[in-house]
Design a protein around this motif. Structure first.
Motif, PDB file in Angstrom:
ATOM      1  N   SER A   1      10.567  -8.010  11.361  1.00 25.13           N
ATOM      2  CA  SER A   1       9.912  -6.806  10.787  1.00 25.13           C
ATOM      3  C   SER A   1      11.060  -6.351  10.220  1.00 25.13           C
ATOM      4  O   SER A   1      11.031  -5.518   9.055  1.00 25.13           O
ATOM      5  N   LEU A   2      12.332  -5.938  10.896  1.00 24.31           N
ATOM      6  CA  LEU A   2      13.437  -5.466  10.377  1.00 24.31           C
ATOM      7  C   LEU A   2      14.166  -6.137   9.166  1.00 24.31           C
ATOM      8  O   LEU A   2      14.490  -5.638   8.410  1.00 24.31           O
ATOM      9  N   THR A   3      14.263  -7.264   9.432  1.00 24.18           N
ATOM     10  CA  THR A   3      14.912  -8.242   8.329  1.00 24.18           C
ATOM     11  C   THR A   3      13.838  -8.010   7.114  1.00 24.18           C
ATOM     12  O   THR A   3      14.246  -7.977   5.772  1.00 24.18           O
TER      13      THR A   3
ATOM     14  N   LEU B   1      12.793  -6.443   1.732  1.00 24.31           N
ATOM     15  CA  LEU B   1      11.726  -6.031   0.560  1.00 24.31           C
ATOM     16  C   LEU B   1      12.002  -4.535  -0.061  1.00 24.31           C
ATOM     17  O   LEU B   1      11.696  -4.301  -1.262  1.00 24.31           O
ATOM     18  N   LEU B   2      12.580  -3.620   0.651  1.00 26.51           N
ATOM     19  CA  LEU B   2      12.723  -2.275   0.226  1.00 26.51           C
ATOM     20  C   LEU B   2      14.341  -2.375  -0.453  1.00 26.51           C
ATOM     21  O   LEU B   2      14.651  -1.188  -0.670  1.00 26.51           O
ATOM     22  N   HIS B   3      15.107  -3.442  -0.185  1.00 30.04           N
ATOM     23  CA  HIS B   3      16.424  -3.420  -0.670  1.00 30.04           C
ATOM     24  C   HIS B   3      17.296  -2.284   0.054  1.00 30.04           C
ATOM     25  O   HIS B   3      18.014  -1.608  -0.454  1.00 30.04           O
ATOM     26  N   MET B   4      17.124  -2.611   1.433  1.00 33.01           N
ATOM     27  CA  MET B   4      17.982  -1.520   2.213  1.00 33.01           C
ATOM     28  C   MET B   4      19.263  -2.362   2.740  1.00 33.01           C
ATOM     29  O   MET B   4      19.119  -3.529   2.963  1.00 33.01           O
ATOM     30  N   ASP B   5      20.305  -1.626   3.492  1.00 28.64           N
ATOM     31  CA  ASP B   5      21.258  -2.183   4.244  1.00 28.64           C
ATOM     32  C   ASP B   5      22.004  -3.221   3.407  1.00 28.64           C
ATOM     33  O   ASP B   5      21.853  -4.462   3.405  1.00 28.64           O
ATOM     34  N   ASP B   6      22.722  -2.696   2.243  1.00 26.36           N
ATOM     35  CA  ASP B   6      23.333  -3.602   1.619  1.00 26.36           C
ATOM     36  C   ASP B   6      24.773  -4.206   2.307  1.00 26.36           C
ATOM     37  O   ASP B   6      25.044  -5.423   1.844  1.00 26.36           O
ATOM     38  N   ASN B   7      25.168  -3.978   3.430  1.00 26.31           N
ATOM     39  CA  ASN B   7      26.315  -4.605   4.221  1.00 26.31           C
ATOM     40  C   ASN B   7      25.435  -6.056   4.666  1.00 26.31           C
ATOM     41  O   ASN B   7      25.882  -6.919   4.493  1.00 26.31           O
ATOM     42  N   PHE B   8      24.189  -5.810   4.999  1.00 26.22           N
ATOM     43  CA  PHE B   8      23.483  -7.179   5.452  1.00 26.22           C
ATOM     44  C   PHE B   8      23.263  -8.048   4.474  1.00 26.22           C
ATOM     45  O   PHE B   8      23.591  -9.278   4.504  1.00 26.22           O
TER      46      PHE B   8
ATOM     47  N   GLY C   1       0.906  -1.158   0.193  1.00 23.18           N
ATOM     48  CA  GLY C   1       0.171  -0.023   0.041  1.00 23.18           C
ATOM     49  C   GLY C   1       0.783   1.332   0.059  1.00 23.18           C
ATOM     50  O   GLY C   1       0.470   2.277  -0.200  1.00 23.18           O
ATOM     51  N   SER C   2       2.098   1.248   0.337  1.00 22.59           N
ATOM     52  CA  SER C   2       2.951   2.509   0.173  1.00 22.59           C
ATOM     53  C   SER C   2       3.654   2.632  -1.096  1.00 22.59           C
ATOM     54  O   SER C   2       4.618   3.507  -0.960  1.00 22.59           O
ATOM     55  N   ARG C   3       3.376   1.802  -1.855  1.00 17.37           N
ATOM     56  CA  ARG C   3       4.188   1.866  -3.103  1.00 17.37           C
ATOM     57  C   ARG C   3       4.143   3.560  -3.808  1.00 17.37           C
ATOM     58  O   ARG C   3       3.004   4.199  -3.782  1.00 17.37           O
ATOM     59  N   GLY C   4       5.396   3.952  -4.213  1.00 17.88           N
ATOM     60  CA  GLY C   4       5.206   5.326  -4.663  1.00 17.88           C
ATOM     61  C   GLY C   4       5.688   6.186  -3.744  1.00 17.88           C
ATOM     62  O   GLY C   4       6.233   7.413  -4.033  1.00 17.88           O
ATOM     63  N   ASP C   5       5.805   5.931  -2.678  1.00 20.61           N
ATOM     64  CA  ASP C   5       6.684   6.973  -1.448  1.00 20.61           C
ATOM     65  C   ASP C   5       8.060   6.828  -1.701  1.00 20.61           C
ATOM     66  O   ASP C   5       8.617   5.591  -1.967  1.00 20.61           O
ATOM     67  N   GLU C   6       8.754   7.621  -0.786  1.00 22.22           N
ATOM     68  CA  GLU C   6      10.177   7.403  -0.598  1.00 22.22           C
ATOM     69  C   GLU C   6      10.552   6.269  -0.037  1.00 22.22           C
ATOM     70  O   GLU C   6       9.782   5.830   0.963  1.00 22.22           O
ATOM     71  N   ARG C   7      11.595   5.639  -0.048  1.00 20.84           N
ATOM     72  CA  ARG C   7      12.206   4.276   0.639  1.00 20.84           C
ATOM     73  C   ARG C   7      12.143   4.470   1.999  1.00 20.84           C
ATOM     74  O   ARG C   7      11.759   3.752   2.922  1.00 20.84           O
ATOM     75  N   ASN C   8      12.671   5.318   2.544  1.00 19.75           N
ATOM     76  CA  ASN C   8      12.782   5.920   3.822  1.00 19.75           C
ATOM     77  C   ASN C   8      11.638   6.024   4.634  1.00 19.75           C
ATOM     78  O   ASN C   8      11.190   5.386   5.587  1.00 19.75           O
ATOM     79  N   TYR C   9      10.519   6.552   3.809  1.00 18.62           N
ATOM     80  CA  TYR C   9       9.264   6.666   4.678  1.00 18.62           C
ATOM     81  C   TYR C   9       8.604   5.507   4.286  1.00 18.62           C
ATOM     82  O   TYR C   9       7.571   5.070   5.127  1.00 18.62           O
ATOM     83  N   ARG C  10       8.759   4.781   3.320  1.00 21.58           N
ATOM     84  CA  ARG C  10       8.098   3.312   3.255  1.00 21.58           C
ATOM     85  C   ARG C  10       8.497   2.505   4.470  1.00 21.58           C
ATOM     86  O   ARG C  10       7.655   1.561   4.855  1.00 21.58           O
ATOM     87  N   ALA C  11       9.621   2.505   4.706  1.00 16.38           N
ATOM     88  CA  ALA C  11      10.383   1.612   5.684  1.00 16.38           C
ATOM     89  C   ALA C  11       9.661   2.365   7.018  1.00 16.38           C
ATOM     90  O   ALA C  11       9.172   1.141   7.953  1.00 16.38           O
ATOM     91  N   PHE C  12       9.628   3.627   7.275  1.00 20.72           N
ATOM     92  CA  PHE C  12       8.975   3.961   8.429  1.00 20.72           C
ATOM     93  C   PHE C  12       7.469   3.619   8.476  1.00 20.72           C
ATOM     94  O   PHE C  12       6.909   2.960   9.729  1.00 20.72           O
ATOM     95  N   GLN C  13       6.637   3.511   7.288  1.00 24.41           N
ATOM     96  CA  GLN C  13       5.272   3.168   7.468  1.00 24.41           C
ATOM     97  C   GLN C  13       5.344   1.526   7.824  1.00 24.41           C
ATOM     98  O   GLN C  13       4.515   1.219   8.525  1.00 24.41           O
ATOM     99  N   MET C  14       6.331   0.736   7.066  1.00 24.77           N
ATOM    100  CA  MET C  14       5.995  -0.682   7.269  1.00 24.77           C
ATOM    101  C   MET C  14       6.246  -1.036   8.871  1.00 24.77           C
ATOM    102  O   MET C  14       5.740  -1.722   9.606  1.00 24.77           O
TER     103      MET C  14
END
Length: 309
Positions: A135-137, A142-149, A79-92
């Motif tokens: 939820s963090l993992t 899903l949002l392709h964040m944290d390349d180190n992980f 449901g949050s598609r189209g928002d900035e990635r950081n804010y999608r992470a915040f919502q999720m």
């Protein structure tokens, strides 16, 4: 009941005021977090298990809590598609998960007595399997964040995830009490006597921690995203509450407790994960405080209106 809710609200707003009077520092909430998560909350969990009858049917509540936390995470992702990635992470992270141990447990026990704690704890066992680390993992994957992980070998990723779960004393206590429940092990009376003062302090310490975390963001976009999270949580809360009332095979008292838990605020873990993924600690802390106040109001009204057995 109004005075009970008022006392909890005063604990939140009072510590917030004391922080702005410079009696507490900006990062003193970490001390409160340490006390709640490592002392008062574990003791409250043990006391609830030790002083209540263990019905094995309550394992259905564990399963219910798992789905109540996991499903919204994926719904918000879509449901949050189209928002900035950081804010999608915040919502999720903040629209899913229920703050049951640190918030709902003391509130419900204030309203309905110590015996009301066990259904909340069983709900939180299922909820915590997602909220404490899953939820963090899921969010960063899903949002392709944290390349180190993502670059770590599978064995190290699994080890990090396991560390996230086992590093939480409250989660460890939940699992231990679940084992005790299966094996019909009782908590010795001297231990109950020892932990009771710490368990009784959980309500105040948890509310004070929320007040110390509160800080109003000055970014308009942040405020809009918070409104989205509140809307998501309101919708999910209603769906979870209706499902609990009509599906769970328990008496009215237990179903009322689960309904109240359905409107619990954002979890402490969500604020921590929001800070680590987006760096927006101010929004995370303010979101927790706002939803905590709204939850307290909704839970008070529901407790007054719902029929009793």
């Amino acid at each position: 009941m109004i005075f009970q809710s008022g006392a909890l609200l005063i604990a939140i707003l009072g510590t917030y005021a004391l922080k702005h009077l410079h009696i507490f520092g900006e990062r003193d909430y970490k001390v409160a977090q340490g006390i709640v998560f490592n002392m008062t909350l574990p003791c409250a969990i043990i006391l609830s298990f030790a002083t209540n009858r263990h019905d094995m049917r309550m394992l259905w509540i564990v399963l219910f809590g798992f789905f109540a936390c996991a499903i919204p995470l994926f719904v918000v992702f879509l449901g949050s598609r189209g928002d900035e990635r950081n804010y999608r992470a915040f919502q999720m992270l903040n629209a899913s998960g229920l703050n049951l141990g640190a918030f709902c447990l003391p509130v419900v026990q204030t309203f309905m007595g110590a015996s009301a704690g066990l259904p909340i704890i069983m709900l939180d066992i299922g909820n915590a399997t997602v909220a404490t680390a899953g939820s963090l993992t899921i969010t960063r994957t899903l949002l392709h964040m944290d390349d180190n992980f993502r670059s770590l070998p599978l064995s190290l990723r699994l080890r990090n995830i396991a560390h996230d779960f086992l590093g939480s004393i409250s989660f460890d206590i939940y699992m231990l009490m679940l084992v005790f429940m299966f094996l019909h092990i009782t908590i010795p009376q001297p231990i109950i006597t020892l932990i009771t003062p710490f368990a009784n302090a959980n309500a105040f310490c948890a509310m004070a921690m929320i007040g110390l975390m509160m800080e109003i963001p000055d970014n308009r976009k942040d405020r809009i995203e918070l409104l989205k999270v509140i809307a998501w949580r309101a919708v999910f809360g209603v769906i979870i509450a209706v499902a609990a009332w009509f599906i769970l095979p328990f008496d009215m008292r237990i179903r009322e407790i689960i309904v109240l838990g359905s409107f619990a605020p954002i979890t402490i873990f969500s604020t921590k994960f929001t800070d680590s993924l987006t760096g927006n600690a101010k929004l995370a802390g303010f979101s927790l405080t706002v939803t905590a106040i709204l939850s307290l109001i909704v839970m008070t009204i529901l407790h007054a209106l719902l029929p009793t057995a």
